[in-house]
Write a protein that holds these residues in place. Structure first.
Motif: not given
Length: 533
Positions: A366-393
């Motif tokens: 939101n902070y970056i949006d307000r400056a007229g730009k867009r944020m990008m991030g590695w797909n960890d930011i979506m919340g999927e357990d891509i490392h198979e240990k981050a989220i309790e079942e």
């Protein structure tokens, strides 16, 4: 403009269009080449005809031709000569980056809808010239094939990433990389500037980030090894350095996408200002690689203010639309053991560290949006357990990533890309198995790099436009020297350029390998240490 058609009448040297087209060794492969059997002579007294909006492109072409001709062509706004032209009516045919290049008996011309397209037409013309044209003065006539190339980009995002946090390379190396990117029509330079092992960008409000964070005492020599180099490592870019590189990239029609890692991969920053950290014990820049324990204490408003201050200076420096915040490989165990984090999560009704990261990421987005730009991030930011240990079942992630974010896919099941585009996200595909340049050639051979398609197999056509393109990444943990780095990048960078630019029906690995021999000659003359095994 004195250009003569030479018709090859003798059967021994007659060239038919099919045979001739194979001799046009342009990478990435143009989408249409119409070639006649005639040849033309490039006039040494040729002038460049270009409107004011094309001054930069005309200057680049003049410099290029001057190397082989022994004199720089003059640049004029009217008259006969090598014509560069912007024609807005060409949009449907060429898009924003396409061009039409004609070499005819009376004229050479490059026409495009945009200035970008004219620039890419010049890059194709460069590769039609002899491989050594830019390295010596020709005393004999230079023959060019009569042809018409109609070309456009398949994807708008064709990126190369350089990690300089782990091993700093410097301005001259970066400019050389930008030169090669431009030749291959790659248009995004993803610059990984901060991580656990070094902070490489001057932030005037926080001078200790480079005074302390840009230096480490030693460096791990191999994965999970106790051995060290026994040498310190340091380096950073002043804001004036960065402005210089941005200006250089702009002339080559390359947009720089800076990456400022958060909330993890933050130990260099925390070593500079220990109050930024969750552990409260980090005082040194990391000399080992991997997923570190510490990360930003994002429950503290002072830490959020720090990150916003850093982003303010970064966004003021870089004119591009996108700011990359990393967001990968956060060590959630550290947050789980933090009283401050637990209290904050309870206050905000966040059920898990994953929800906390998405909550934090959305605030930054939101902070970056307000400056007229867009944020990008590695797909960890979506919340999927891509490392198979981050989220309790037992817990389902409740927070949802802001839709304005660009998802940079690097790890996990390819179905995650399908899910992201169906939910409305723009995606850049950098699947690590296919695009990581630090991998050996045994693990990632040139043929596999060339075969990479940013659009996952089976993705419905209506979602194809949500795949912005691809990125290829030069991670530098185990790549300390420029020579080793070049060996990892080249020739694979050429393969990715074709995956990003060329339509699939024009691709072919055997044809690519033949064209690559011409490019390798150029690299040899440039002094690039490419892999030739």
């Amino acid at each position: 403009m004195k250009i003569k058609t030479l018709f090859l009448l003798l059967p021994l040297i007659w060239i038919n269009p099919t045979m001739a087209q194979k001799s046009i060794n342009i990478i990435p492969q143009p989408n249409s080449i119409e070639q006649r059997s005639g040849m033309v002579i490039l006039d040494r007294n040729v002038a460049i005809i270009a409107e004011d909006s094309l001054k930069n492109e005309a200057y680049i072409l003049s410099e290029l031709l001057g190397k082989g001709l022994g004199q720089k062509p003059s640049i004029k706004s009217k008259g006969k000569g090598f014509k560069l032209e912007v024609d807005r009516a060409l949009s449907e045919v060429l898009g924003d980056e396409g061009y039409i290049l004609k070499i005819e008996k009376n004229e050479i011309s490059i026409k495009a809808r945009t200035v970008n397209g004219v620039f890419y037409g010049i890059q194709s013309f460069r590769q039609i010239l002899p491989e050594d044209f830019e390295f010596r003065t020709y005393t004999k006539d230079i023959l060019l094939p009569e042809l018409k190339i109609t070309d456009k980009a398949r994807f708008p995002w064709r990126a190369f990433m350089l990690d300089e946090s782990r091993h700093f390379k410097g301005k001259a190396v970066v400019k050389d990389l930008l030169d090669q990117m431009a030749l291959l029509k790659m248009n995004k330079f993803h610059w990984h500037l901060t991580d656990d092992q070094g902070w490489r960008i001057e932030i005037k409000k926080y001078p200790k980030l480079t005074l302390i964070g840009s230096k480490r005492d030693d460096t791990q020599t191999a994965r999970k090894s106790e051995e060290r180099t026994g040498k310190s490592h340091e380096g950073f870019y002043t804001q004036e350095d960065i402005k210089e590189i941005i200006e250089y990239a702009n002339k080559l029609h390359i947009t720089i996408v800076p990456e400022i890692e958060m909330p993890g991969h933050a130990m260099a920053a925390i070593a500079a200002y220990p109050w930024l950290g969750t552990l409260g014990t980090t005082t040194e820049v990391s000399e080992i690689f991997g997923i570190m324990d510490d990360s930003f204490l994002i429950s503290d408003p002072k830490v959020i203010r720090f990150l916003e201050d850093v982003l303010d200076e970064v966004m003021a420096l870089f004119p591009g639309e996108v700011i990359h915040i990393g967001g990968d490989e956060v060590n959630f165990d550290t947050w789980k053991n933090s009283k401050e984090i637990h209290s904050f999560m309870k206050e905000k009704e966040l059920k898990s560290p994953v929800d906390l990261q998405i909550y934090f990421t959305n605030g930054i987005s939101n902070y970056i949006d307000r400056a007229g730009k867009r944020m990008m991030g590695w797909n960890d930011i979506m919340g999927e357990d891509i490392h198979e240990k981050a989220i309790e079942e037992s817990h389902k992630v409740e927070e949802k990533l802001a839709l304005s974010a660009i998802v940079h896919f690097w790890k996990g099941d390819l179905e995650l890309i399908n899910r992201a585009v169906k939910e409305g996200y723009d995606v850049v595909n950098s699947n690590h198995w296919d695009t990581y340049l630090d991998y050996t050639y045994e693990r990632l051979p040139l043929s596999k790099s060339y075969a990479f398609d940013p659009i996952p197999q089976g993705l419905e056509k209506k979602y194809h436009s949500k795949i912005l393109g691809l990125g290829t990444q030069m991670w530098s943990e185990w790549i300390p020297t420029v020579e080793k780095m070049e060996n990892q990048i080249y020739p694979r960078l050429a393969a990715y350029s074709e995956s990003g630019w060329t339509s699939t029906d024009q691709k072919g690995f055997e044809k690519f390998e033949k064209k690559l021999q011409s490019l390798k000659k150029r690299w040899s003359l440039t002094g690039i240490n490419f892999n030739d095994k």
